[in-house]
Design an enzyme around this catalytic site. Structure first.
Site, PDB file in Angstrom:
ATOM      1  N   GLU A   1      -4.900   5.125  -7.671  1.00  0.00           N
ATOM      2  CA  GLU A   1      -6.364   5.105  -7.819  1.00  0.00           C
ATOM      3  C   GLU A   1      -6.806   4.203  -8.962  1.00  0.00           C
ATOM      4  O   GLU A   1      -6.003   3.711  -9.750  1.00  0.00           O
ATOM      5  CB  GLU A   1      -6.864   6.541  -8.011  1.00  0.00           C
ATOM      6  CG  GLU A   1      -6.588   7.384  -6.776  1.00  0.00           C
ATOM      7  CD  GLU A   1      -7.161   8.793  -6.849  1.00  0.00           C
ATOM      8  OE1 GLU A   1      -7.599   9.226  -7.940  1.00  0.00           O
ATOM      9  OE2 GLU A   1      -7.169   9.449  -5.789  1.00  0.00           O
TER      10      GLU A   1
ATOM     11  N   CYS B   1      -4.377   3.785  -0.706  1.00  0.00           N
ATOM     12  CA  CYS B   1      -3.743   4.988  -0.164  1.00  0.00           C
ATOM     13  C   CYS B   1      -2.220   4.828  -0.190  1.00  0.00           C
ATOM     14  O   CYS B   1      -1.702   3.707  -0.218  1.00  0.00           O
ATOM     15  CB  CYS B   1      -4.173   5.202   1.278  1.00  0.00           C
ATOM     16  SG  CYS B   1      -5.899   5.606   1.495  1.00  0.00           S
TER      17      CYS B   1
ATOM     18  N   GLU C   1      -0.142   5.304   2.245  1.00  0.00           N
ATOM     19  CA  GLU C   1       0.373   4.640   3.449  1.00  0.00           C
ATOM     20  C   GLU C   1       0.385   3.124   3.280  1.00  0.00           C
ATOM     21  O   GLU C   1       1.354   2.448   3.612  1.00  0.00           O
ATOM     22  CB  GLU C   1      -0.480   4.991   4.674  1.00  0.00           C
ATOM     23  CG  GLU C   1      -0.456   6.454   5.077  1.00  0.00           C
ATOM     24  CD  GLU C   1      -1.525   7.295   4.399  1.00  0.00           C
ATOM     25  OE1 GLU C   1      -1.812   7.070   3.201  1.00  0.00           O
ATOM     26  OE2 GLU C   1      -2.068   8.196   5.065  1.00  0.00           O
TER      27      GLU C   1
ATOM     28  N   CYS D   1      -6.297   7.633   6.779  1.00  0.00           N
ATOM     29  CA  CYS D   1      -7.712   7.250   6.842  1.00  0.00           C
ATOM     30  C   CYS D   1      -7.878   6.051   7.787  1.00  0.00           C
ATOM     31  O   CYS D   1      -6.889   5.434   8.222  1.00  0.00           O
ATOM     32  CB  CYS D   1      -8.215   6.886   5.438  1.00  0.00           C
ATOM     33  SG  CYS D   1      -7.706   5.255   4.878  1.00  0.00           S
TER      34      CYS D   1
ATOM     35  N   CYS E   1      -6.174   2.745   6.706  1.00  0.00           N
ATOM     36  CA  CYS E   1      -4.717   2.756   6.886  1.00  0.00           C
ATOM     37  C   CYS E   1      -4.345   2.648   8.356  1.00  0.00           C
ATOM     38  O   CYS E   1      -3.357   1.997   8.715  1.00  0.00           O
ATOM     39  CB  CYS E   1      -4.114   4.012   6.263  1.00  0.00           C
ATOM     40  SG  CYS E   1      -4.148   3.950   4.465  1.00  0.00           S
TER      41      CYS E   1
END
Ligand code: THU
Length: 163
Positions: free
Chosen positions: A65, A74, A76, A111, A114
């Site tokens: 983050e 993310c 992934e 998400c 991704c």
């Protein structure tokens, strides 16, 4: 005249982590371990991903983050892009995703961004990517392609790219 169409989506819901084949359990364990390396001071939501390459190593990643929220990535995509940066010809067989802290019995799924990144890789390698979404104490969901997770997707073909 309008032409209603229907898309069918196949997935498998495994009752427990333990009911999976050994290799899948191992990949989920690796995703679980990767989550410990997440940098998630804002959401406090640590995600781990493990990418199984064809006849190759497993590359892991976690969410990273940023104070400027959209700059974060993310788990992934961290794992997927690390694998492809190391080997542009890598063929991804399977991606495992785990959120160890999740209290729900239903696992987290990738998400939209991704899913888009996984779809690009699927087209790049010409073969489907399997996904394992796990919870330690609940069910594991297995899906069989990024394409199935992103119906009517935008892809390179709109930009004149041939597969
Ligand atoms: N996140 C992931 O890493 N993967 C997912 O599949 C869902 C969301 C991250 C992004 C952000 O760092 C945090 O989880 C909360 O959205």
């Amino acid at each position: 005249m309008a032409n209603p169409r229907k898309l069918t989506f196949h997935y498998v819901q495994h009752p427990t982590w333990a009911s999976l084949p050994k290799e899948d359990r191992k990949l989920l364990d690796q995703a679980m371990a990767a989550a410990r390396k997440a940098y998630a001071p804002y959401s406090k939501f640590k995600v781990g991903a493990a990418v199984q390459l064809e006849e190759g190593p497993v590359v892991t990643g976690s969410n990273q983050e940023n104070a400027s929220f959209p700059a974060g990535t993310c788990a992934e995509r961290t794992a997927l892009h690390a694998a492809l940066a190391a080997d542009p010809k890598a063929v991804v067989e399977c991606v495992a995703i785990v959120v160890p802290q999740l209290k729900r019995q239903v696992p987290v799924s990738p998400c939209g961004i991704c899913r888009q990144a996984l779809l690009e890789q699927e087209h790049r390698q010409g073969s489907p990517i399997r996904l394992l979404m796990g919870t330690r104490k609940g069910i594991v969901i297995e899906t069989f392609s990024a394409e199935s997770l992103l119906p009517l997707a935008f892809d390179g073909s709109f930009l004149g790219r041939r597969r």
